[in-house]
Motif scaffolding. Structure first.
Motif, short mmCIF file in Angstrom:
data_model
loop_
_atom_site.label_atom_id
_atom_site.label_comp_id
_atom_site.label_asym_id
_atom_site.label_seq_id
_atom_site.Cartn_x
_atom_site.Cartn_y
_atom_site.Cartn_z
N GLN A 137 0.83 -1.22 0.00
CA GLN A 137 0.00 0.00 0.00
C GLN A 137 0.86 1.26 0.00
O GLN A 137 0.45 2.30 -0.52
N VAL A 156 -0.25 3.26 -5.16
CA VAL A 156 -1.02 2.99 -6.39
C VAL A 156 -2.17 2.04 -6.05
O VAL A 156 -2.11 1.31 -5.05
N PRO A 157 -3.23 2.03 -6.88
CA PRO A 157 -4.36 1.15 -6.58
C PRO A 157 -3.91 -0.32 -6.56
O PRO A 157 -3.03 -0.72 -7.32
N MET A 158 -4.54 -1.10 -5.68
CA MET A 158 -4.17 -2.51 -5.57
C MET A 158 -5.45 -3.30 -5.24
O MET A 158 -6.27 -2.86 -4.45
N GLN A 159 -5.58 -4.45 -5.89
CA GLN A 159 -6.68 -5.36 -5.53
C GLN A 159 -6.08 -6.54 -4.78
O GLN A 159 -4.99 -6.99 -5.12
N LEU A 165 -1.40 -5.47 -8.92
CA LEU A 165 -1.10 -4.05 -9.12
C LEU A 165 -0.74 -3.84 -10.59
O LEU A 165 -0.29 -4.78 -11.26
N GLU A 193 0.99 7.12 -13.39
CA GLU A 193 0.58 6.69 -12.04
C GLU A 193 1.76 5.93 -11.41
O GLU A 193 1.68 4.73 -11.17
N TRP A 232 4.70 4.20 -9.29
CA TRP A 232 4.85 3.62 -7.96
C TRP A 232 5.92 4.45 -7.24
O TRP A 232 6.87 4.91 -7.87
#
Ligand code: SAM
Length: 357
Positions: free
Chosen positions: A123, A127-130, A142, A148, A150
């Motif tokens: 986290q 950046v967005p992470m599922q 990721l 965008e 990291w």
């Protein structure tokens, strides 16, 4: 059999439709399964652990032992990290570097190995992470996107913390993830105290790690003719190369990427030293040490010597009695014992070595 982490990776790849778009894929600390083999043509497998690399190669997957910097850009990167924190984060940084913009990174880790902690670290990349749960594992997904980025500072810190570095007041090189990577193991230190300085002939260190025991042999046993360092972890071999290169000796030790449990030859050594492993993957496995003892008995010439250190509770004495003419406990301290065995009972057919029965 596929590990839970590999099964969880496959589950997420399939569920998210990422298998079909995976493209040229870097598979770090790769493991085999039928679906992996089917993708062989576009996979680049990296596996530093020799026993697993052998299984991959046997399944038809060409495997590199280390990911060299600048080894090209990939559409996807999959990572099955080992359980050491700095090592797993350095692998994430390396995977990021190996991805082209738009590429996907999937990291699959068993929950018992600190998957939630890894997610908290990921986290911090900003950046967005599922994240997905499956088979007692967590899989993080990721994307490396243009515009965008990291967090470069975080990635740089992870790379540095997980890289090969000097430790023990600069005396040795080591890398996170190796056994006792930043200290001398107390068991190995006890064995070094009791190793005679008049060892001679051809010597092997089985499970040499970053090289503490090999270093001791090279420094204190001037009469040896050769030293073979057998080790399964390719990262350890890189440390060995540097550490043993620092010892002034006319003899050049051989560094051998080996699975000792598969054997290290027959009747080729006069002396074996070892601090054998007792863990394989996630589980303690006392039979590992027994397999090392078996490999040593086979690899020793008649009259050869085995010097071994082990945790006191590990049941090695019966095997030593069975495989060697003489064996004894030389010392015990701090929960460790040093065992010496002499004259293997193994009879080697064919050409004999020096000092054979
Ligand atoms: C207890 S550590 C000892 C390391 C080093 N000799 C020392 O004294 O610090 C055991 C070593 O065996 C290695 N090892 C484990 N399984 C192995 C295998 N199947 N073949 C070769 N080496 C192995 C591990 O990577 C580890 O470096």
């Amino acid at each position: 059999m596929a590990t839970p982490a590999l099964e969880a990776l496959h589950f997420v790849l399939t569920r998210e439709g990422l298998l079909d778009v995976a493209g040229k894929t870097l598979f770090l600390r790769a493991q085999p399964d039928a679906w992996v083999v089917e993708l062989a043509a576009r996979l680049r497998c990296v596996q530093p652990w020799k026993p697993m690399a052998t299984v991959l190669e046997d399944a038809g997957l060409r495997t590199e032992r280390l990911l060299l910097p600048g080894s090209g850009l990939h559409d996807s990167a999959w990572l099955l990290p080992n359980r050491q924190r700095e090592s797993m984060l350095a692998d994430v940084a390396a995977a990021h570097e190996a991805l082209r913009p738009g590429g996907w990174l999937l990291v699959s880790l068993h929950q018992d190995w600190g998957a939630r902690g890894l997610e908290r670290q990921l986290q911090t990349l900003g950046v967005p992470m599922q994240c997905f749960s499956k088979h007692h594992c967590r899989v993080a997904l990721l994307r490396k996107q243009e515009g965008e980025p990291w967090d470069a500072g975080v990635l740089e810190r992870w790379s540095r913390a997980g890289a090969m570095q000097r430790m023990l007041q600069g005396r040795f090189w080591s890398v996170p993830g190796l056994f006792c990577w930043d200290a001398v193991d107390r068991g190995s230190a006890l064995l070094a105290e009791h190793l005679p300085h008049n060892l001679r002939g051809d010597v092997a260190d089985l499970g040499a790690g970053w090289g503490f025991l090999s270093d001791q042999v090279l420094r204190h046993c001037p009469d040896i003719d050769s030293l073979d360092c057998h080790e399964a972890d390719a990262h350890a071999l890189e440390c060995l190369r540097r550490n043993l290169g620092l010892v002034m000796t006319p003899m050049r030790p051989r560094l051998i990427w080996s699975d000792v449990t598969a054997g290290v030859g027959r009747g080729r050594y006069d002396v074996v030293v070892s601090n054998p492993p007792f863990h394989e993957g996630r589980d303690a496995d006392p039979t590992l040490g027994l397999r090392f003892i078996g490999a040593a008995a086979t690899a020793l010439r008649a009259g050869g010597h085995l010097w071994l250190v082990a945790n006191r509770q590990l049941p090695y004495e019966a095997a030593l009695e069975e495989l060697f003419a003489r064996s004894r406990c030389v010392a015990q301290r701090d929960g460790f014992k040093v065992l010496h065995a002499e004259a293997p009972r193994v009879i080697h057919a064919g050409r004999g070595g020096r000092g054979r029965r």
